[in-house]
Structure formats: C-alpha cells, structure tokens
Design an enzyme around this catalytic site. Structure first.
Site, PDB file in Angstrom:
ATOM      1  N   ASP A 166      15.043   8.224   4.532  1.00  0.00           N
ATOM      2  CA  ASP A 166      13.584   8.290   3.024  1.00  0.00           C
ATOM      3  C   ASP A 166      14.104   7.678   2.516  1.00  0.00           C
ATOM      4  OD1 ASP A 166      12.539   9.014   5.503  1.00  0.00           O
ATOM      5  OD2 ASP A 166      12.117  11.060   4.987  1.00  0.00           O
TER       6      ASP A 166
ATOM      7  N   ASN B   2      -2.879   6.651   6.578  1.00  0.00           N
ATOM      8  CA  ASN B   2      -3.401   7.079   7.593  1.00  0.00           C
ATOM      9  C   ASN B   2      -3.875   6.773   8.798  1.00  0.00           C
ATOM     10  OD1 ASN B   2      -5.282   6.186   6.526  1.00  0.00           O
ATOM     11  ND2 ASN B   2      -6.398   8.629   5.742  1.00  0.00           N
TER      12      ASN B   2
ATOM     13  N   SER C 156       4.545  10.734  11.517  1.00  0.00           N
ATOM     14  CA  SER C 156       6.615  10.641  11.742  1.00  0.00           C
ATOM     15  C   SER C 156       6.317  11.073  13.056  1.00  0.00           C
ATOM     16  CB  SER C 156       6.470  11.024  10.223  1.00  0.00           C
ATOM     17  OG  SER C 156       7.894  10.730  10.247  1.00  0.00           O
TER      18      SER C 156
ATOM     19  N   GLU D  99       3.027 -33.787  31.330  1.00  0.00           N
ATOM     20  CA  GLU D  99       1.602 -32.771  31.441  1.00  0.00           C
ATOM     21  C   GLU D  99       0.472 -33.681  31.067  1.00  0.00           C
ATOM     22  OE1 GLU D  99       3.088 -31.279  27.480  1.00  0.00           O
ATOM     23  OE2 GLU D  99       4.837 -29.493  28.677  1.00  0.00           O
TER      24      GLU D  99
ATOM     25  N   TYR E 119       0.850  -1.089   0.233  1.00  0.00           N
ATOM     26  CA  TYR E 119       0.442  -0.025  -0.160  1.00  0.00           C
ATOM     27  C   TYR E 119       1.534   1.284   0.100  1.00  0.00           C
ATOM     28  CZ  TYR E 119      -3.731   3.603   0.713  1.00  0.00           C
ATOM     29  OH  TYR E 119      -4.260   5.211   0.681  1.00  0.00           O
TER      30      TYR E 119
ATOM     31  N   GLN F 140      10.578  16.231   8.740  1.00  0.00           N
ATOM     32  CA  GLN F 140       9.673  15.078   9.862  1.00  0.00           C
ATOM     33  C   GLN F 140       8.833  15.995  10.036  1.00  0.00           C
ATOM     34  OE1 GLN F 140       9.898  11.936   9.409  1.00  0.00           O
ATOM     35  NE2 GLN F 140      11.628  12.694   8.151  1.00  0.00           N
TER      36      GLN F 140
ATOM     37  N   HIS G 185       0.241 -37.648  23.294  1.00  0.00           N
ATOM     38  CA  HIS G 185       1.748 -37.644  23.208  1.00  0.00           C
ATOM     39  C   HIS G 185       2.245 -39.005  23.805  1.00  0.00           C
ATOM     40  CE1 HIS G 185      -0.105 -33.847  22.244  1.00  0.00           C
ATOM     41  NE2 HIS G 185       1.001 -32.859  22.149  1.00  0.00           N
TER      42      HIS G 185
ATOM     43  N   GLN H  35     -10.490   1.151   2.376  1.00  0.00           N
ATOM     44  CA  GLN H  35     -10.856  -0.153   1.391  1.00  0.00           C
ATOM     45  C   GLN H  35      -9.551  -0.306   0.520  1.00  0.00           C
ATOM     46  OE1 GLN H  35     -11.474   3.819   1.369  1.00  0.00           O
ATOM     47  NE2 GLN H  35     -11.282   4.254  -0.203  1.00  0.00           N
TER      48      GLN H  35
ATOM     49  N   HIS I 104       5.259  16.418   7.218  1.00  0.00           N
ATOM     50  CA  HIS I 104       4.611  15.753   6.699  1.00  0.00           C
ATOM     51  C   HIS I 104       3.502  15.313   7.516  1.00  0.00           C
ATOM     52  CE1 HIS I 104       7.404  11.854   5.080  1.00  0.00           C
ATOM     53  NE2 HIS I 104       8.838  12.396   5.787  1.00  0.00           N
TER      54      HIS I 104
ATOM     55  N   GLU J 239      10.566   7.615  15.936  1.00  0.00           N
ATOM     56  CA  GLU J 239      10.922   6.351  14.729  1.00  0.00           C
ATOM     57  C   GLU J 239      12.023   6.433  13.895  1.00  0.00           C
ATOM     58  OE1 GLU J 239       8.321   6.487  10.230  1.00  0.00           O
ATOM     59  OE2 GLU J 239       8.557   8.201  11.691  1.00  0.00           O
ATOM     60  N   HIS J 240      13.241   7.570  14.200  1.00  0.00           N
ATOM     61  CA  HIS J 240      13.772   8.399  13.370  1.00  0.00           C
ATOM     62  C   HIS J 240      14.732   9.145  14.700  1.00  0.00           C
ATOM     63  CE1 HIS J 240      11.166   8.463  10.196  1.00  0.00           C
ATOM     64  NE2 HIS J 240      12.426   8.329   9.198  1.00  0.00           N
TER      65      HIS J 240
END
Length: 438
Positions: free
Chosen positions: A362, A213, A239, A416, A128, A261, A421, A190, A264, A328-329
């Site tokens: 990036d 998003n 971000s 057990e 995506y 950043q 088994h 979707q 974004h 993240e960074h």
C-alpha cells in the site's frame, strides 16, 4: 465471530455464496445520481463544481485551485519524519516503475517490409485522490510517480476539500514531491466530470486515474463510454484481501492482515482460506481481540460481517479457491510460499510469506496499490507505467517490399470483397511493373 466454512461440504451454490462480494448499493440509483452530476458539470462548468462542493462537502470555496500559500502551509504542517517517509516511498515506487518503461520495437517481417512499435506519453492525465474517512497521500504517489516516469506533460490532480476548505496537507506534500503542481479541491463524481470534459478552471484530461466510492466509479464508467469524455484506468470496487495460510501460520499475523483491509470501508471484504481448522478458529478469535483495540472499530464490525474463514483439505486446494476469487490482494502465509507462485492465475498483487504484510505494498515496497477489485483481476492488471503511455505501430515498405508482399494484400482484399483496398495496392504494383519494363 468470523464464520468458518468447510469447503468440501459446500454445494456449488454454497461455494459461490462463500466467495460472493458484499452487495453494492442500488446500481441504478448510483448511476442516476452520477449521471445528474456529470451532466450538470458538463453544462455549467465551475458553477456546478462550487454548488456540488457546498452540497456534498459542506464547504463554500472561493477558489477551486490550490494556491502556493496552501502548498507552503502544507509543507510546514508535516513533521520531518513524515516528509522522510513520503520521500522513501516515492523513491521505491520510482525505482520499481522506472524499470517498466516499454522499449520500442523494429523488425523486418519480410525483406523490404519494416514494422515498428513506438510509445508516446498520454498528454494530459487526471489523477483523482479521494479523502473520505481517511486521506490517501499514498494514492498520490501511486498515480503521480508512474505518470511522471511515462513523461505525461500535463498532470492534474483533484481531491476533495476538508470542512476547513483546505486540501489534506499530506496529499499536497505528496503531490509536490511527485512533481504535480496543478491541484484542485474537487471531489466525487463532479471531479471526474470536470476532468473528463474540462471547465473554466480545470483542464480536460485524456485519461483519468484513481480510486473512489461508488459514485466516482459510476462517473468514470459514464465518461469512459462517451467519445467526448475521457478514458479511465480500470473498473474497481471496495478493497479486499484473501489470505491463504497453512497450519503453521501465525493467527496474530493473519488476523492483522485481514483487519488491515477490512478497516478501509464497510463494504471491504477479508477472507481466510486455510488447510487448518485449528488456525481458522484461532484467527476468528484473534480478529475479535484485535478489533477491540482499533480506532475504526465501527467500520470493522460492519465489514467483517461479509468476511469468513474457509477450511480446505490442503494448500493446493486453497490456491484453487484463490484463483476462483481473484483477489485484489492475495497473501500466501504458507511454508515456502514462492513454490506456489506459478499456480497463481488471478490476483491483483501477491504477498509472499509471513514477513510481507499487505500495507507494505500500500505504501512503500515499490509496487502499485491501484489494483483491480471485485473479481476484475481475472482480466485486468494493477496500475503501471504502461497505463500512462500509448503504443503506436509504424510500417514502411520499400518498392521491392511492396512488389514482394503486395500481391498477398490484393488477394486478401478481393477475398473480402473490398475492391478499393485491392486497388490501393495494385495501382502501385502496376507502376512498379511499368517502371521495371521500361
């Protein structure tokens, strides 16, 4: 002005607030909308995709699939320099990620007992790539290159259409250069639903990758929790960047890193942690100065409201704050930055020194920019080839191996209370004993 906070004067609660991410929109509302979209796509297939594309993207499409004619037009719309830039980025990402291919493992744990680990590519992966206020051909590179290296045979990409009904040309060119030929003009929750369950046009994926998003993230969480849906890469949010700097750092460079950043998204966050109050004040002023020169000023003004400068006693204390935040960074603009690398425990991606700006990661250094955000770097890694393969274990026992190790399994099974088994092993041991006695 960015707020300047003195870390040592803050209470525990105030420190928590200083490192808090921006509050997200109502999670309940977002989840409800995402669930509605996912259910509609699952039930109505392509019809729901066309309807949501008209509703959310203001586009009436005749076909969801990108045609060869559209690919050709996209190729012709980019300059030779743009083509070359994409090719260089792909080559670097290819080189770094090729070295990540896992190697099979085979060894005897006990004489006659061989254990192995082998790897298989995920059959169908959904990639995506959002569009939003800025198309992201770089995201295509970061998703499609490791998928190709892993050997995933079916790579399907979804990206939202523009108002003209076309996918972004740079996204299409990047997809083609990375060997992705199946692209659909579908965005948002979707698209995630379509990849998770399949429609008349879009094949069902086994795992879905890519940023998005809040609605995309909510949809990914929904389908990942459904056995009939699809696995997803990692949880993610807006971000973020944290810059750790000492008094010798360039205020100009640090400010530009924060802004890179912050532009974004209005929910993005940029934090400076520094051992120099003077640098904090200079960076705050420089951020204001540079913001006036940038095209995404409206976004910056909103995102910078959640940004701040934190002053600590020394670089060691700054590293402690960085590990608490789990950025993240993480950029280390300090003297001899590599010496601090062993102290870094929580970060998606680290950038060492004044000459390693975050946008290099990036786009084209070779590392992957799909990274855990919102503190998930405490437990998650950035995207790699490993995310596109599955590890399968194998075991093979010889008769002597079973005779040697089998009694251990029988004893543990009885411990057990699992008689079946124990029986599956003991019956074979009895056959081996009978054969040895005859």
């Amino acid at each position: 002005m960015m707020r300047i906070l003195e870390w040592d004067t803050l209470s525990a609660a105030d420190r928590g607030a200083a490192l808090a991410r921006p509050k997200q929109e109502s999670r309940a509302d977002i989840a409800a909308v995402a669930a509605e979209v996912v259910n509609a796509v699952r039930q109505k297939g392509d019809a729901a995709l066309y309807s949501y594309t008209e509703r959310f993207d203001s586009v009436q499409l005749d076909s969801l699939a990108v045609s060869e004619k559209e690919f050709a037009a996209a190729r012709g719309s980019l300059t030779s320099r743009q083509h070359a830039a994409l090719e260089t980025a792909i080559a670097n990402v290819q080189q770094f990620h090729s070295a990540q291919l896992p190697q099979p493992l085979s060894l005897e744990t006990t004489p006659g007992v061989r254990c192995e680990r082998i790897f298989r590519a995920i059959s169908t992966v959904g990639l995506y790539v959002p569009a939003g206020s800025a198309p992201l051909p770089s995201a295509v590179v970061m998703l499609a290159v490791p998928a190709r290296i892993a050997g995933c045979p079916n790579r399907v990409l979804c990206t939202p259409p523009a108002r003209n009904g076309q996918a972004n040309p740079a996204v299409l060119v990047a997809a083609e250069l990375c060997g992705v030929k199946t692209v659909f003009k579908v965005g948002g929750a979707q698209a995630i639903a379509a990849l998770a369950y399949g429609t008349e046009s879009i094949p069902k994926a086994d795992k879905i990758f890519g940023p998005g998003n809040a609605w995309v993230t909510a949809a990914k969480q929904l389908v990942a929790g459904d056995p009939a849906g699809a696995a997803c890469d990692m949880p993610a949010g807006p971000s973020e960047v944290m810059v750790v700097a000492d008094g010798k750092a360039s205020a100009e460079f640090v400010a530009s890193d924060l802004l890179a950043q912050a532009e974004h998204d209005t929910q993005a966050q940029a934090i400076l942690v520094t051992s120099s109050r003077q640098l904090a004040e200079a960076v705050s002023a420089e951020v204001q100065k540079q913001t006036r020169l940038l095209s995404r000023r409206a976004i910056l003004e909103e995102s910078l409201a959640a940004s701040r400068c934190i002053v600590v006693r020394d670089v060691g204390a700054a590293i402690d704050v960085a590990n608490l935040y789990a950025a993240e960074h993480l950029i280390l603009e300090v003297e001899d930055p590599r010496q601090w690398l062993p102290r870094i425990q929580n970060a998606g991606s680290v950038f060492l020194g004044a000459w390693s700006p975050e946008p290099m990661g990036d786009y084209c250094s070779g590392t992957n920019h799909v990274l855990p955000t919102y503190g998930y770097a405490r437990a998650y890694s950035g995207l790699s080839v490993l995310d596109f393969v599955k590890g399968i274990t194998v075991q093979e026992l010889s008769p002597s191996g079973l005779r040697s190790l089998g009694p251990v399994a029988v004893e543990l099974a009885r411990l057990e209370g699992l008689d079946a088994h124990a029986s599956a092993v003991s019956r074979r041991l009895a056959v081996l004993d009978a054969g040895a006695a005859s």
